[in-house]
Design a protein around this motif. Sequence first.
Motif, PDB file in Angstrom:
ATOM      1  N   THR A 179      10.503  15.591   3.369  1.00  0.00           N
ATOM      2  CA  THR A 179       9.590  14.716   2.639  1.00  0.00           C
ATOM      3  C   THR A 179       9.429  15.184   1.201  1.00  0.00           C
ATOM      4  O   THR A 179       9.360  14.373   0.269  1.00  0.00           O
ATOM      5  CB  THR A 179       8.218  14.672   3.332  1.00  0.00           C
ATOM      6  N   LEU A 180       9.389  16.496   0.993  1.00  0.00           N
ATOM      7  CA  LEU A 180       9.312  17.039  -0.365  1.00  0.00           C
ATOM      8  C   LEU A 180      10.536  16.616  -1.164  1.00  0.00           C
ATOM      9  O   LEU A 180      10.424  16.231  -2.333  1.00  0.00           O
ATOM     10  CB  LEU A 180       9.201  18.558  -0.321  1.00  0.00           C
ATOM     11  N   ASP A 181      11.718  16.677  -0.539  1.00  0.00           N
ATOM     12  CA  ASP A 181      12.932  16.220  -1.217  1.00  0.00           C
ATOM     13  C   ASP A 181      12.791  14.767  -1.654  1.00  0.00           C
ATOM     14  O   ASP A 181      13.134  14.390  -2.780  1.00  0.00           O
ATOM     15  CB  ASP A 181      14.142  16.344  -0.297  1.00  0.00           C
ATOM     16  N   ALA A 182      12.272  13.931  -0.745  1.00  0.00           N
ATOM     17  CA  ALA A 182      12.126  12.512  -1.047  1.00  0.00           C
ATOM     18  C   ALA A 182      11.144  12.284  -2.186  1.00  0.00           C
ATOM     19  O   ALA A 182      11.371  11.441  -3.069  1.00  0.00           O
ATOM     20  CB  ALA A 182      11.673  11.758   0.204  1.00  0.00           C
ATOM     21  N   VAL A 183      10.056  13.040  -2.198  1.00  0.00           N
ATOM     22  CA  VAL A 183       9.060  12.905  -3.268  1.00  0.00           C
ATOM     23  C   VAL A 183       9.656  13.305  -4.615  1.00  0.00           C
ATOM     24  O   VAL A 183       9.461  12.627  -5.628  1.00  0.00           O
ATOM     25  CB  VAL A 183       7.801  13.748  -2.952  1.00  0.00           C
ATOM     26  N   SER A 195       2.041   7.384 -10.245  1.00  0.00           N
ATOM     27  CA  SER A 195       0.814   7.810  -9.582  1.00  0.00           C
ATOM     28  C   SER A 195       1.095   8.144  -8.126  1.00  0.00           C
ATOM     29  O   SER A 195       2.125   7.764  -7.568  1.00  0.00           O
ATOM     30  CB  SER A 195      -0.237   6.697  -9.647  1.00  0.00           C
ATOM     31  N   ALA A 196       0.153   8.836  -7.494  1.00  0.00           N
ATOM     32  CA  ALA A 196       0.300   9.152  -6.074  1.00  0.00           C
ATOM     33  C   ALA A 196       0.345   7.883  -5.242  1.00  0.00           C
ATOM     34  O   ALA A 196       1.086   7.798  -4.257  1.00  0.00           O
ATOM     35  CB  ALA A 196      -0.854  10.050  -5.633  1.00  0.00           C
ATOM     36  N   SER A 197      -0.424   6.870  -5.629  1.00  0.00           N
ATOM     37  CA  SER A 197      -0.425   5.599  -4.904  1.00  0.00           C
ATOM     38  C   SER A 197       0.940   4.932  -4.953  1.00  0.00           C
ATOM     39  O   SER A 197       1.423   4.388  -3.942  1.00  0.00           O
ATOM     40  CB  SER A 197      -1.477   4.658  -5.496  1.00  0.00           C
ATOM     41  N   GLU A 198       1.580   4.986  -6.109  1.00  0.00           N
ATOM     42  CA  GLU A 198       2.897   4.360  -6.249  1.00  0.00           C
ATOM     43  C   GLU A 198       3.954   5.102  -5.445  1.00  0.00           C
ATOM     44  O   GLU A 198       4.816   4.491  -4.802  1.00  0.00           O
ATOM     45  CB  GLU A 198       3.279   4.304  -7.735  1.00  0.00           C
ATOM     46  N   VAL A 199       3.895   6.429  -5.466  1.00  0.00           N
ATOM     47  CA  VAL A 199       4.829   7.223  -4.656  1.00  0.00           C
ATOM     48  C   VAL A 199       4.640   6.898  -3.183  1.00  0.00           C
ATOM     49  O   VAL A 199       5.603   6.692  -2.435  1.00  0.00           O
ATOM     50  CB  VAL A 199       4.626   8.736  -4.912  1.00  0.00           C
ATOM     51  N   LEU A 203       7.545   5.272  -0.683  1.00  0.00           N
ATOM     52  CA  LEU A 203       8.091   6.101   0.391  1.00  0.00           C
ATOM     53  C   LEU A 203       7.473   5.802   1.752  1.00  0.00           C
ATOM     54  O   LEU A 203       7.876   6.385   2.759  1.00  0.00           O
ATOM     55  CB  LEU A 203       7.899   7.585   0.058  1.00  0.00           C
ATOM     56  N   GLY A 204       6.483   4.900   1.785  1.00  0.00           N
ATOM     57  CA  GLY A 204       5.880   4.533   3.051  1.00  0.00           C
ATOM     58  C   GLY A 204       5.036   5.639   3.661  1.00  0.00           C
ATOM     59  O   GLY A 204       5.073   5.863   4.876  1.00  0.00           O
ATOM     60  N   MET A 205       4.262   6.321   2.842  1.00  0.00           N
ATOM     61  CA  MET A 205       3.437   7.416   3.328  1.00  0.00           C
ATOM     62  C   MET A 205       2.006   7.216   2.840  1.00  0.00           C
ATOM     63  O   MET A 205       1.731   6.347   1.998  1.00  0.00           O
ATOM     64  CB  MET A 205       3.984   8.766   2.855  1.00  0.00           C
ATOM     65  N   ALA A 206       1.082   8.004   3.348  1.00  0.00           N
ATOM     66  CA  ALA A 206      -0.308   7.909   2.931  1.00  0.00           C
ATOM     67  C   ALA A 206      -0.485   8.455   1.518  1.00  0.00           C
ATOM     68  O   ALA A 206       0.192   9.416   1.122  1.00  0.00           O
ATOM     69  CB  ALA A 206      -1.204   8.678   3.906  1.00  0.00           C
ATOM     70  N   ARG A 207      -1.424   7.848   0.771  1.00  0.00           N
ATOM     71  CA  ARG A 207      -1.652   8.287  -0.605  1.00  0.00           C
ATOM     72  C   ARG A 207      -2.073   9.749  -0.661  1.00  0.00           C
ATOM     73  O   ARG A 207      -1.614  10.507  -1.518  1.00  0.00           O
ATOM     74  CB  ARG A 207      -2.721   7.411  -1.252  1.00  0.00           C
ATOM     75  N   VAL A 208      -2.943  10.173   0.283  1.00  0.00           N
ATOM     76  CA  VAL A 208      -3.410  11.551   0.263  1.00  0.00           C
ATOM     77  C   VAL A 208      -2.267  12.524   0.520  1.00  0.00           C
ATOM     78  O   VAL A 208      -2.224  13.618  -0.067  1.00  0.00           O
ATOM     79  CB  VAL A 208      -4.548  11.752   1.304  1.00  0.00           C
ATOM     80  N   SER A 209      -1.292  12.108   1.344  1.00  0.00           N
ATOM     81  CA  SER A 209      -0.126  12.962   1.594  1.00  0.00           C
ATOM     82  C   SER A 209       0.753  13.048   0.353  1.00  0.00           C
ATOM     83  O   SER A 209       1.217  14.132  -0.021  1.00  0.00           O
ATOM     84  CB  SER A 209       0.678  12.421   2.774  1.00  0.00           C
ATOM     85  N   ARG A 211      -0.162  12.729  -2.667  1.00  0.00           N
ATOM     86  CA  ARG A 211      -0.845  13.547  -3.669  1.00  0.00           C
ATOM     87  C   ARG A 211      -0.684  15.035  -3.369  1.00  0.00           C
ATOM     88  O   ARG A 211      -0.516  15.849  -4.291  1.00  0.00           O
ATOM     89  CB  ARG A 211      -2.321  13.183  -3.720  1.00  0.00           C
ATOM     90  N   ARG A 212      -0.697  15.440  -2.098  1.00  0.00           N
ATOM     91  CA  ARG A 212      -0.513  16.850  -1.741  1.00  0.00           C
ATOM     92  C   ARG A 212       0.850  17.359  -2.199  1.00  0.00           C
ATOM     93  O   ARG A 212       0.974  18.457  -2.754  1.00  0.00           O
ATOM     94  CB  ARG A 212      -0.651  17.022  -0.231  1.00  0.00           C
ATOM     95  N   TYR A 213       1.884  16.555  -1.976  1.00  0.00           N
ATOM     96  CA  TYR A 213       3.224  16.961  -2.399  1.00  0.00           C
ATOM     97  C   TYR A 213       3.307  17.031  -3.922  1.00  0.00           C
ATOM     98  O   TYR A 213       3.901  17.964  -4.485  1.00  0.00           O
ATOM     99  CB  TYR A 213       4.268  15.986  -1.859  1.00  0.00           C
ATOM    100  N   LEU A 214       2.715  16.061  -4.599  1.00  0.00           N
ATOM    101  CA  LEU A 214       2.757  16.047  -6.061  1.00  0.00           C
ATOM    102  C   LEU A 214       1.990  17.230  -6.646  1.00  0.00           C
ATOM    103  O   LEU A 214       2.446  17.851  -7.615  1.00  0.00           O
ATOM    104  CB  LEU A 214       2.186  14.722  -6.572  1.00  0.00           C
TER     105      LEU A 214
END
Length: 246
Positions: A179-183, A195-199, A203-209, A211-214
């Motif tokens: 997932t980190l690779d994808a981010v 933004s985290a929301s756009e990522v 990628l089809g993931m939760a915004r809070v997730s 944001r953690r990777y970012l």
Amino acid sequence: MSTAGLIPTLVVDDDREVAGIHTGFLLAHGAFDVVGAAHTGAHALELVEELQPRLVLLDIHLPDMSGIEVLRALRNRPGEPLDVVAITAARELDTVRAAVAGGVLHYLVKPFGAAVLNQRLDHYVAYRRELDAHAGDSSAALDQQRIDQLLRTTTGTGGGVTPAATTTIAPPKGLSAPTLDAVVLDLAGQGRGTSASEVAARLGMARVSARRYLEFLVARGQARIVPQYGSAGRPEKFYVWTPPPG
């Protein structure tokens, strides 16, 4: 037949105009000879057998089969492994993971600028030179230093980190390496930041997730935060990919 000294390359893209643009980039670089172009997966596999390229620039969205299916077919064919660079608009996590598992050297997300593509091509040329330096004795054992050098020329580390180099990052507990690779792949494709929301949406993931990777990348110095002010005046965090200096 490829021109002597140049890297025989096959361009695979469903859009003929885009395939022509990529061909132009390769020829302008000076180290590549475009031996053919295919616009379907089946034709790509035929041309690989006929033309014996060393490198394939592979789109993922093809009309008859996915680029991932083409990649798997290439990996299952006998003989020397082909080098593959994915050039695509596909951003889905499963697609990125499948491409990485299939051994792509780089995963470039459209659209991108000429400088980005040329950087990846430079890294690939350096990688081929490292391989060719050992071509006379391919069974010779390499020490750790030589192996590390070979991997650095593949990913571009030490000369401007590329998204493909993210597989060397060991994420902390609770974060997934794929997932980190994808981010990172997604973030690096957004020139002015995202933004985290756009990522999360791409990628089809939760915004809070997301944001953690970012935030993890920010902590590592591989991303920076740029405030973006909306109509209400409240700033939103935008994350910008920041490769380390070469």
